[in-house]
Write a protein that holds these residues in place. Sequence first.
Motif, PDB file in Angstrom:
ATOM      1  N   ALA A   9     -29.643  -1.554  28.744  1.00  0.00           N
ATOM      2  CA  ALA A   9     -28.798  -1.653  29.486  1.00  0.00           C
ATOM      3  C   ALA A   9     -27.794  -3.105  29.636  1.00  0.00           C
ATOM      4  CB  ALA A   9     -29.651  -1.672  30.933  1.00  0.00           C
ATOM      5  N   GLY A  10     -27.982  -3.540  28.558  1.00  0.00           N
ATOM      6  CA  GLY A  10     -26.791  -4.690  28.318  1.00  0.00           C
ATOM      7  C   GLY A  10     -27.892  -6.107  28.666  1.00  0.00           C
ATOM      8  N   LYS A  11     -26.808  -7.255  28.503  1.00  0.00           N
ATOM      9  CA  LYS A  11     -27.635  -8.704  28.623  1.00  0.00           C
ATOM     10  C   LYS A  11     -28.077  -8.876  30.062  1.00  0.00           C
ATOM     11  CE  LYS A  11     -25.923 -10.856  24.377  1.00  0.00           C
ATOM     12  NZ  LYS A  11     -25.297 -11.907  23.807  1.00  0.00           N
ATOM     13  N   GLU A  12     -27.034  -8.393  30.765  1.00  0.00           N
ATOM     14  CA  GLU A  12     -27.258  -8.573  32.121  1.00  0.00           C
ATOM     15  C   GLU A  12     -28.410  -8.201  32.901  1.00  0.00           C
ATOM     16  OE1 GLU A  12     -24.847  -7.943  36.579  1.00  0.00           O
ATOM     17  OE2 GLU A  12     -24.017  -7.735  34.639  1.00  0.00           O
ATOM     18  N   SER A  13     -29.080  -6.955  32.570  1.00  0.00           N
ATOM     19  CA  SER A  13     -30.229  -6.125  33.055  1.00  0.00           C
ATOM     20  C   SER A  13     -31.412  -7.289  32.260  1.00  0.00           C
ATOM     21  CB  SER A  13     -30.466  -4.947  32.514  1.00  0.00           C
ATOM     22  OG  SER A  13     -29.368  -4.325  33.381  1.00  0.00           O
ATOM     23  N   ALA A  14     -31.164  -7.424  30.924  1.00  0.00           N
ATOM     24  CA  ALA A  14     -32.212  -8.429  30.135  1.00  0.00           C
ATOM     25  C   ALA A  14     -32.488  -9.752  30.889  1.00  0.00           C
ATOM     26  CB  ALA A  14     -31.725  -8.487  28.748  1.00  0.00           C
ATOM     27  N   LEU A  15     -31.155 -10.304  31.448  1.00  0.00           N
ATOM     28  CA  LEU A  15     -31.471 -11.692  32.173  1.00  0.00           C
ATOM     29  C   LEU A  15     -32.171 -11.573  33.307  1.00  0.00           C
ATOM     30  CD1 LEU A  15     -30.442 -14.709  31.579  1.00  0.00           C
ATOM     31  CD2 LEU A  15     -28.463 -14.171  32.980  1.00  0.00           C
ATOM     32  N   ALA A  48     -27.410 -18.253  11.679  1.00  0.00           N
ATOM     33  CA  ALA A  48     -28.323 -17.381  12.542  1.00  0.00           C
ATOM     34  C   ALA A  48     -27.907 -16.705  13.711  1.00  0.00           C
ATOM     35  CB  ALA A  48     -29.791 -17.856  13.042  1.00  0.00           C
ATOM     36  N   ASP A  49     -28.438 -15.794  14.422  1.00  0.00           N
ATOM     37  CA  ASP A  49     -27.892 -15.147  15.834  1.00  0.00           C
ATOM     38  C   ASP A  49     -28.511 -16.000  17.104  1.00  0.00           C
ATOM     39  OD1 ASP A  49     -26.677 -13.287  14.115  1.00  0.00           O
ATOM     40  OD2 ASP A  49     -28.535 -12.160  13.907  1.00  0.00           O
ATOM     41  N   ASP A  50     -28.480 -17.381  16.596  1.00  0.00           N
ATOM     42  CA  ASP A  50     -29.305 -17.993  17.988  1.00  0.00           C
ATOM     43  C   ASP A  50     -28.487 -17.655  19.329  1.00  0.00           C
ATOM     44  OD1 ASP A  50     -31.016 -18.891  15.941  1.00  0.00           O
ATOM     45  OD2 ASP A  50     -29.837 -20.720  15.563  1.00  0.00           O
ATOM     46  N   ASP A  51     -27.207 -18.126  19.116  1.00  0.00           N
ATOM     47  CA  ASP A  51     -26.255 -18.023  20.409  1.00  0.00           C
ATOM     48  C   ASP A  51     -26.353 -16.595  20.927  1.00  0.00           C
ATOM     49  OD1 ASP A  51     -25.534 -20.690  20.409  1.00  0.00           O
ATOM     50  OD2 ASP A  51     -23.725 -20.129  18.949  1.00  0.00           O
ATOM     51  N   GLU A  52     -26.362 -15.558  20.091  1.00  0.00           N
ATOM     52  CA  GLU A  52     -26.480 -14.012  20.597  1.00  0.00           C
ATOM     53  C   GLU A  52     -27.698 -14.089  21.378  1.00  0.00           C
ATOM     54  OE1 GLU A  52     -25.701 -10.979  17.952  1.00  0.00           O
ATOM     55  OE2 GLU A  52     -23.863 -11.996  17.115  1.00  0.00           O
ATOM     56  N   GLU A  53     -28.843 -14.785  20.994  1.00  0.00           N
ATOM     57  CA  GLU A  53     -30.208 -14.485  21.718  1.00  0.00           C
ATOM     58  C   GLU A  53     -30.334 -15.386  22.697  1.00  0.00           C
ATOM     59  OE1 GLU A  53     -32.378 -12.150  20.711  1.00  0.00           O
ATOM     60  OE2 GLU A  53     -31.424 -11.466  18.769  1.00  0.00           O
TER      61      GLU A  53
END
Length: 1105
Positions: free
Chosen positions: A251-257, A459-464
């Motif tokens: 459901a996207g980053k907002e839901s994950a947050l 790395a994908d640090d910022d994305e994570e």
Amino acid sequence: MHMIDLMSSIIMEGDGVTQELLDTILINLIPAHKNLNKQAYDLAKTLLKRTVQTIETCIANFFNQVLVMGKSSVSDLSEHVFDLIQELFAIDPMLLTSVMPQLEFKLKSNDGEERLAVVRLLAKLFGAKDSELASQNRPLWQCFLGRFNDIHVPVRLECVKFASHCLMNHPDLAKDLTEYLKVRSHDPEEAIRHDVIVTIINAGKKDLNLVNDQLLGFVRERTLDKRWRVRKEAMMGLAQLFKKYCLHHEAGKESALKISWIKDKLLHIYYQNSIDDKLLVEKIFAQYMVPHSLDTEEKMKCLYYLYACLDTNAVKALNEMWKCQNMLRSLVKELLDLHKLPVSEPNNTAMFGKLMSIAKNLPDAGKAQDFMKKFNQVLGEDEKLRVQLEMLISPTCSCKQAEICVREITRKLTFPKQPTNPFLEMVKFLLERIAPVHIDSEAISALVKLLNKSIEGTADDDEEGVTPDAAIRSGLELLKVLSFTHPTAFHSAETYESLLQCLKMEDEKVAEAAIQIFRNTGQKIETELQQIRSTLIPVLHQKAKRGTPHQAKQAVHCIHAIFNNKEVQLAQIFEPLSRSLNADVPEQLITPLVSLGHISMLAPDQFASPMKSIVANFIVKDLLMNDRSVGNKNGKLWTTDEEVSPEVLAKVQAIKLLVRWLLGMKNNQSKSANSTLRLLSAMLVSEGDLTEQKKISKSDMSRLRLAAGGAIMKLAQEPCYHDIITPEQFQLCGLVINDECYQVRQIFAQKLHLALVKLMLPLEYLAVFALCAKDPVKERRAHARQCLLKNISVRREFMKQNPLAQEKLVSLLPEYVVPYMIHLLAHDPDFTKPHEYEQLKDIKECLWFMLEVLMTKNENNSHAFLRKMVENIKQSKDAQCPDDAKANEKLYIVCDVALFVIANKSTACHLDSPKDPDFKNDKEYLSTEMRQMLLSGKPKPSPVLGAVNKPLMVPGRRIFTKTASDTASNTSTNSSLLSSTAINKNSNSIAATESSESRAQENNENPVIKNDGSKDEPSQNVTPDDETEASPVKRRGRPSKSTTAAPVEKEAPPPPPPPVVGAGKGRKRAADPNSNSSAESINIKMSKQQQQNDEGTKRQIDLQR
């Protein structure tokens, strides 16, 4: 159609609809008829839609007679009214316009079953998709919500089940439901609390936006429910949400947050005492947080970024989880090793001990023991099974190989096949805990590659959601933890090359972690990786000489651990550092002092002579006995680490160097330990200002007091030094727990607890916690009580698990702390007027603080044993000063108070104990009036821990006068401080008792000391909480010093009693926060007294070595 037109015209134009005609129409709506004759149902449905205006009145009349008036005889359909209402509502809600108020009436019926039927009906009506009943009929909706609080359990249960459909079909009603679900989440019925969780989780799994933060908060609360079924449902539900929205990002980053807190919360549960909780957290971690079914690279990427995002306590919990699994693997390996030995009685005993230890780590300890015995029997008979199990716990076992081993072992134990096989389930629990499902050599290589990418910035640090610096630091910390549990997985040139790159980075923590990984895993570098060795050595030398203190410590230990020619390597570090010591430049002293201290501890014989010279000429004379700079006179009792002067930091490291040097020698042939202990005692007596030149600030004095107290405690952990610590020195050390500075009390108590819980300190140091009853801050008293509970639990559990411990009962049994406590309190410097109520009340509070925990249970007649032991002490003389009548009187008074407390708090201690004909001291030292006053007072409650930081002041400073005998001799009297008539007589009457169960959180047992800015610089004028109780009476100078310990005078030849120790001098106590307003005026008065006393008193201390 013609037929419908005709029937509808007849109904609308007629005078009314008879009950018979209404029954003929409605009977086709009953589910049984509806399924048999679909055409008749369609006809009735169409007819009702066309004649709504006319037939609605007749329908209302029918339902009124049945529902309100209870006339079930008016129609054969009376028993199907609720089915009819549901069908009519589905056809057209207008048909029930007048019926709905009747349902509201039925909701308030006195019959629980009737209310249940109406609730089931309305749940379907309100929860149906596209239903607008809740918005159209608010009174009915509110009345229905009221049934969430129904007295009838099935009604409440039905309401909770309805909430799930309602949340999914009508998100706009979530606000109305939230308050009612909150109440039901605390319902006394387990099934209802369980269904509340199911309701919220099911809605959340469909769409996270359907559940608000409050609803998720209810699930979060239930992870600590008292019932395992509810806790399990809550934990598994949160784990499923985490996997769906945080791991798969459905459901996207907002839901994950929104639910990012779940990962921390789930790992925090590992702190719970229940083994079921711990096992479920391990299962959740392996299946939902870092799914073991993923391929290695994906799995390690999940772990890498999860570890970087966890909070501090969650990281500790995860580390503890790996540590526990590794410990269990070690136990299984030791069990398999025992199977390789010939059968013998000692071997069987050792095997039984291992089986009991393994069973403790499995659910349902009673059944686990039986099943583990059975499993052990199978292991003895099946060699192939032993080979598979040995392969599973091998350090070189890969994750894929582990799956095969588990499958093979399970297959062997499946026969004979049974519907339920509890034995097999228990073995599966064991295999799940010991199987390496995440970490192997391939996994470590994948983690190192991710670390390299973070260092390179690819790395994908910022994305994570992690900064590159945080990813690198947490990645190294992760590898450091794994280096303890899986050291062989690091043995590759590629891994070590990456770690060498980390050593060259500017981040101090990163370099420190890298050195520690080398230390833990580099045993084969010397022989197999010569290129790594040649690159590593100069880096370690540089860190030991010019790195941070932590880096220097790890570098020295790394050289000692992994190189064969460590003597040469350590000498190359030692010689230049020892020549460059310069007390005039304290900033450059700290790292060299750390390195020299650890070198002297690891190689004491090699550097014995130069170290003795350094200690005598530089550490003591040049550094500790001189104050070169003037401290900041801001009046604060504590400051941040950054604000501490370099000179004081150097002195603290110098004290630690002395301790490490002595711990390396492990003998007192040169009497160096005696003079070191006198130095540390002088540091405590002078409150940290050893030279008494008044150059040093109060906050720096606090640091030095803490260092000195910690140093004595560290030396006491070594038996050869514990034997020479005098009672006065022990008492000085113990009084640090009553220091005026909050942080000193806090850190010292934490150090004391950690040493005691590992059984590294003698039993008498447990008595020091009794002094915490005088602490004016509630959280410190609560912390001390938790420490007591944990320590007593550990000692009793140790005696249960180790039958040989019975031989050392005096040094292990918690009850034997009472003589030490009594002697310590009798020599408390505050105890100057033994017949004054306030002072006796303090003594009673201290005694009860300890006795309350000891007397939780009365197994093996322990209460009577305590009373008998105190009575025996009363027949003794104080070995510290046997000829001092006042000291002996104080000892007897404390005994009387202890007997008074035991008698008033226990009904079981009144049993008659055998009288010794030699008992002579029958005098009662407490008057009847005093007993009544003590009885009327209540012991201070031990509250829950708070987070209040209150450094408290006390005016005035105690003056210490050293006597000749103090400097001439430092011989211990700890081994025979009480001349007792058989304190041990009743030792056989009490065996190792059960640990008093405590539901305390793990983080209470091991509290974290915080040093954030808001607590480092507190105001001196603290306004106390209303709940903060009065502090102990402040000291205003030291009572006249009694003569030093004389030989013990025996009244009767006793068996060896538990030694007792005490004090006659020490630190001032924390002040009552209520008296802060007058502190300034008292300070002025006391400073004049100090000046007069300083002029007339000269203190001579023999510090020559």
